[in-house]
Structures are given as structure tokens and as C-alpha cells.
Write a protein that holds these residues in place. Structure first.
Motif, PDB file in Angstrom:
ATOM      1  N   SER A 149      51.708  10.104  -2.619  1.00  0.00           N
ATOM      2  CA  SER A 149      50.691   9.663  -3.571  1.00  0.00           C
ATOM      3  C   SER A 149      49.478   9.064  -2.845  1.00  0.00           C
ATOM      4  CB  SER A 149      51.328   8.657  -4.525  1.00  0.00           C
ATOM      5  OG  SER A 149      50.360   7.901  -5.173  1.00  0.00           O
ATOM      6  N   ALA A 150      49.737   8.280  -1.807  1.00  0.00           N
ATOM      7  CA  ALA A 150      48.635   7.665  -1.047  1.00  0.00           C
ATOM      8  C   ALA A 150      47.799   8.726  -0.332  1.00  0.00           C
ATOM      9  CB  ALA A 150      49.190   6.657  -0.041  1.00  0.00           C
ATOM     10  N   LEU A 151      48.458   9.763   0.160  1.00  0.00           N
ATOM     11  CA  LEU A 151      47.722  10.833   0.836  1.00  0.00           C
ATOM     12  C   LEU A 151      46.868  11.610  -0.165  1.00  0.00           C
ATOM     13  CD1 LEU A 151      50.518  12.111   3.267  1.00  0.00           C
ATOM     14  CD2 LEU A 151      48.387  10.964   3.934  1.00  0.00           C
ATOM     15  N   ALA A 152      47.426  11.827  -1.360  1.00  0.00           N
ATOM     16  CA  ALA A 152      46.663  12.524  -2.405  1.00  0.00           C
ATOM     17  C   ALA A 152      45.444  11.686  -2.802  1.00  0.00           C
ATOM     18  CB  ALA A 152      47.553  12.801  -3.618  1.00  0.00           C
ATOM     19  N   ALA A 153      45.631  10.361  -2.855  1.00  0.00           N
ATOM     20  CA  ALA A 153      44.515   9.474  -3.208  1.00  0.00           C
ATOM     21  C   ALA A 153      43.411   9.540  -2.159  1.00  0.00           C
ATOM     22  CB  ALA A 153      45.012   8.040  -3.354  1.00  0.00           C
ATOM     23  N   ARG A 154      43.778   9.910  -0.938  1.00  0.00           N
ATOM     24  CA  ARG A 154      42.781  10.058   0.118  1.00  0.00           C
ATOM     25  C   ARG A 154      42.187  11.469   0.139  1.00  0.00           C
ATOM     26  NH1 ARG A 154      42.315   7.454   4.938  1.00  0.00           N
ATOM     27  NH2 ARG A 154      42.708   5.236   4.742  1.00  0.00           N
ATOM     28  N   GLY A 155      42.430  12.201  -0.907  1.00  0.00           N
ATOM     29  CA  GLY A 155      41.797  13.511  -1.044  1.00  0.00           C
ATOM     30  C   GLY A 155      42.544  14.649  -0.376  1.00  0.00           C
ATOM     31  N   ARG A 156      43.769  14.378   0.117  1.00  0.00           N
ATOM     32  CA  ARG A 156      44.553  15.460   0.717  1.00  0.00           C
ATOM     33  C   ARG A 156      45.337  16.161  -0.389  1.00  0.00           C
ATOM     34  NH1 ARG A 156      41.810  12.883   3.667  1.00  0.00           N
ATOM     35  NH2 ARG A 156      41.995  12.715   5.927  1.00  0.00           N
ATOM     36  N   THR A 157      45.581  17.455  -0.206  1.00  0.00           N
ATOM     37  CA  THR A 157      46.482  18.132  -1.133  1.00  0.00           C
ATOM     38  C   THR A 157      47.905  18.011  -0.569  1.00  0.00           C
ATOM     39  OG1 THR A 157      46.060  20.226   0.003  1.00  0.00           O
ATOM     40  CG2 THR A 157      44.750  19.753  -1.965  1.00  0.00           C
ATOM     41  N   VAL A 158      48.810  17.597  -1.439  1.00  0.00           N
ATOM     42  CA  VAL A 158      50.150  17.242  -0.984  1.00  0.00           C
ATOM     43  C   VAL A 158      51.204  17.944  -1.839  1.00  0.00           C
ATOM     44  CG1 VAL A 158      51.731  15.332  -0.486  1.00  0.00           C
ATOM     45  CG2 VAL A 158      49.264  14.945  -0.362  1.00  0.00           C
ATOM     46  N   LEU A 159      52.218  18.481  -1.171  1.00  0.00           N
ATOM     47  CA  LEU A 159      53.394  18.999  -1.868  1.00  0.00           C
ATOM     48  C   LEU A 159      54.582  18.127  -1.498  1.00  0.00           C
ATOM     49  CD1 LEU A 159      54.932  21.144  -3.536  1.00  0.00           C
ATOM     50  CD2 LEU A 159      55.237  22.430  -1.404  1.00  0.00           C
ATOM     51  N   LEU A 160      55.239  17.566  -2.495  1.00  0.00           N
ATOM     52  CA  LEU A 160      56.434  16.765  -2.280  1.00  0.00           C
ATOM     53  C   LEU A 160      57.643  17.628  -2.637  1.00  0.00           C
ATOM     54  CD1 LEU A 160      57.787  13.929  -1.818  1.00  0.00           C
ATOM     55  CD2 LEU A 160      57.382  13.491  -4.249  1.00  0.00           C
ATOM     56  N   ILE A 161      58.581  17.723  -1.706  1.00  0.00           N
ATOM     57  CA  ILE A 161      59.785  18.522  -1.957  1.00  0.00           C
ATOM     58  C   ILE A 161      60.995  17.609  -1.957  1.00  0.00           C
ATOM     59  CG2 ILE A 161      61.210  20.447  -1.149  1.00  0.00           C
ATOM     60  CD1 ILE A 161      58.823  21.631   0.202  1.00  0.00           C
ATOM     61  N   ASP A 162      61.793  17.690  -2.995  1.00  0.00           N
ATOM     62  CA  ASP A 162      62.988  16.852  -3.126  1.00  0.00           C
ATOM     63  C   ASP A 162      64.217  17.679  -2.762  1.00  0.00           C
ATOM     64  OD1 ASP A 162      65.000  15.138  -3.785  1.00  0.00           O
ATOM     65  OD2 ASP A 162      64.407  14.861  -5.876  1.00  0.00           O
ATOM     66  N   MET A 163      64.876  17.325  -1.676  1.00  0.00           N
ATOM     67  CA  MET A 163      66.083  18.043  -1.242  1.00  0.00           C
ATOM     68  C   MET A 163      67.351  17.252  -1.519  1.00  0.00           C
ATOM     69  SD  MET A 163      65.128  20.966  -0.193  1.00  0.00           S
ATOM     70  CE  MET A 163      66.420  21.685   0.836  1.00  0.00           C
ATOM     71  N   ASP A 164      67.282  16.381  -2.523  1.00  0.00           N
ATOM     72  CA  ASP A 164      68.424  15.524  -2.845  1.00  0.00           C
ATOM     73  C   ASP A 164      68.937  15.873  -4.242  1.00  0.00           C
ATOM     74  OD1 ASP A 164      70.233  13.454  -3.318  1.00  0.00           O
ATOM     75  OD2 ASP A 164      68.961  11.939  -2.376  1.00  0.00           O
ATOM     76  N   THR A 165      70.264  16.017  -4.377  1.00  0.00           N
ATOM     77  CA  THR A 165      70.857  16.327  -5.686  1.00  0.00           C
ATOM     78  C   THR A 165      70.667  15.182  -6.680  1.00  0.00           C
ATOM     79  OG1 THR A 165      72.973  15.513  -4.879  1.00  0.00           O
ATOM     80  CG2 THR A 165      72.639  17.883  -4.793  1.00  0.00           C
ATOM     81  N   GLN A 166      70.308  13.982  -6.180  1.00  0.00           N
ATOM     82  CA  GLN A 166      70.047  12.855  -7.094  1.00  0.00           C
ATOM     83  C   GLN A 166      68.770  13.067  -7.910  1.00  0.00           C
ATOM     84  OE1 GLN A 166      71.181   8.754  -5.147  1.00  0.00           O
ATOM     85  NE2 GLN A 166      70.401  10.046  -3.499  1.00  0.00           N
TER      86      GLN A 166
END
Ligand SMILES: Nc1ncnc2c1ncn2[C@@H]1O[C@H](COP(=O)(O)OP(=O)(O)OP(=O)(O)O)[C@@H](O)[C@H]1O
Ligand SMILES: [Mg+2]
Length: 249
Positions: free
Chosen positions: A24-41
Motif C-alpha cells: 500500500s505504501a509503495l502504491a501511495a508513492r505512485g508505483r504499480t504494485v501486485l500483491l500475491i497471497d500464497m497462504d491458505t489463510q
């Protein structure tokens, strides 16, 4: 495109908190970010307050295109959700006779270059999904809770990383992020000093213990939405600054 896995075998050290708030902080700095969740939780979707009805599993199984499966969680922040479906994916990968560790990297190749950052949150322990995340990543960020035995856990983990690096030598442990830092607790400073000795160049400014960080997920909000002036928000902003500074390196 920087690909960063957030990983440590030990549970509850702040991996998901770091993955979501750093993304989220990187996106706020104008970067495009993909977050990938590899956890079954499936915590990443919950923390962002989105349903996460599809994600990594559908992409790897070929049920959805990679770009199509990305959920726009916030402006500039896409999510490939994890969750229970990943358990089935684990079995599919386990059954592969060879190349299982490259499954994720192959499935995500259509997204190469589509984002400035890919941040991969991993589950505690050490399973095929974590191994897949590490084969996909170039950089590892390891949150370390400042508590007794923290250093031992990290040293064990670096041994596991070394095993991966034999086949994937681009992978580097780039950042060690102390978490749950509390000035009033003497051992916090002692453990920090140990980390400085062993991981000086990788060591980042600590993330302080901040109750706001544990409350925000209950509202489906990042720390910047829930408590923008908290120490938690300040610390994750500082972490993002360090990551962005290294873009030039
Ligand atoms: N700096 C912090 N101060 C206070 N609470 C925190 C902090 N960082 C994380 N927490 C809380 O501690 C708990 C564990 O954090 P988190 O889920 O991020 O760890 P994790 O390493 O992803 O856990 P797991 O290994 O189960 O995936 C959560 O309830 C989270 O809200
Ligand atoms: Mg987690």
C-alpha cells in the motif's frame, strides 16, 4: 519489475502485515504494485477488505488469465488472492514429476513487466507454495519479531534459502525487518544489536509495536487508512522509502 517475497518460517512475525502495508505504501508513492497471497489463510484479501473470490489458484489451474484474476484492491494496488483453494493447488504441484517449483513463475509470466513491484506474502512453515514463491522472487524480505530466539530462526531460514539459491541464484535476502520493536523491553535492543552484527547491510529500521497495526485488519483497512498518523503508519512509510531508494542501486 521487482519481485519480492516476504518470508520467514516462523509464524506470527508480521509477514502479512508487512506485505499489505508495504504494498500500500509503495502504491501511495505512485508505483504499480501486485500483491500475491500464497497462504491458505487468505489474510491479505481480508486485510484489504475485499472478497478475494479468485486469485492465484485459478491462474495456475488455467481457469483464468493472470491479468483477469487480479482484483483491483486500491488504485495502483492489485491483488492475486490466496485462501483455501491454494490447498488444492498444493496437491497439484506435489503430483508433478518435475518442475513443480517453477509452477508459479510459469503461470505468472504473462504479468512480467506489468507492475513496478510484485510483493508475495507467504505462509509460515516451509511448503511447496513457499518454495514456488521463492523461485519466482528475486528478493526476499524477512520480518523478524524481536524476541528471544529470533536470530536462530533467521539463521535456520537463511540455510533453507541457500538451498534454493543453488538452483535460483538470482535470489537474495535483501531486507531484514525487525518487528514488534518496543524500546521499553531491554531484549528488543539486545536482539537488534545481534541482527546488526549478522545482517548489517540488510537490516531495516524496526517496525515498532503498535496496537493500531493489529486493529486495522478488523476494518479491512491498511494502516494508512485506519490510522494515518500512528507509529505503525510512520514505520511502514519509512520502510517503503528505503525500498524505493534502492531502485537506483
Ligand atoms: N508491529 C506490530 N505491532 C502490533 N501488532 C502487530 C504488529 N505487526 C503485526 N501485528 C499483529 O500480530 C499478528 C501477527 O501478524 P501477521 O499476521 O502479520 O504475522 P504473519 O507472520 O503473517 O503470521 P502467519 O505466519 O500466521 O502468516 C496480527 O494480529 C497482526 O495484526
Ligand atoms: Mg501471514
Amino acid at each position: 519489475m521487482r519481485r519480492m517475497a516476504i518470508a520467514l518460517s516462523k509464524g506470527g512475525v508480521g509477514k502479512t502485515t508487512t506485505a499489505v502495508n508495504l504494498a500500500s505504501a509503495l502504491a501511495a508513492r505512485g508505483r504499480t504494485v501486485l500483491l500475491i497471497d500464497m497462504d491458505t489463510q487468505g489474510q491479505s484479501a481480508k486485510m484489504l477488505g475485499v472478497a478475494g473470490e479468485h486469485g492465484v489458484t485459478e491462474v495456475v489451474n488455467g481457469e483464468m488469465g493472470a491479468a483477469e484474476a487480479v482484483i483491483e484492491a486500491r488504485p495502483g494496488l492489485g491483488l492475486l488472492a490466496g485462501g483455501r483453494a491454494l490447498a488444492g493447488l498444493k496437491r497439484v504441484i506435489d503430483r508433478k514429476e518435475f518442475g513443480g517449483e517453477q509452477t508459479l513463475a510459469e503461470a505468472l509470466s504473462p504479468l512480467d513487466g506489468a507492475f513496478d513491484y510484485v510483493i508475495v506474502d507467504t505462509a509460515p512453515g516451509w511448503d511447496v507454495l513457499t518454495v514456488n514463491a521463492l523461485f519466482y522472487a528475486d528478493e526476499v524480505m524477512t520480518p523478524v519479531a524481536l524476541e528471544v530466539m529470533a536470530l536462530q530462526g533467521l539463521q535456520e531460514f537463511t540455510k533453507s534459502l541457500a538451498a534454493i539459491r543453488r538452483y535460483h541464484d538470482a535470489l537474495a535476502l535483501r531486507y531484514v525487518v525487525p518487528t514488534f520493536f518496543d524500546r521499553r523491553v531491554r531484549k528488543s535492543d539486545e536482539i537488534l544489536a545481534q541482527l546488526q552484527t549478522h545482517f548489517g547491510p540488510q537490516l531495516c529500521r524496526p517496525i515498532r509495536y503498535n496496537v493500531r497495526l493489529s486493529e486495522a485488519p478488523g476494518y479491512g483497512q491498511t494502516i494508512f487508512e485506519y490510522a494515518a498518523t500512528s507509529t505503525g503508519a510512520e514505520d511502514y512509510r519509512t520502510l517503503a522509502e528505503r525500498i524505493v531508494d534502492d531502485e537506483r542501486a
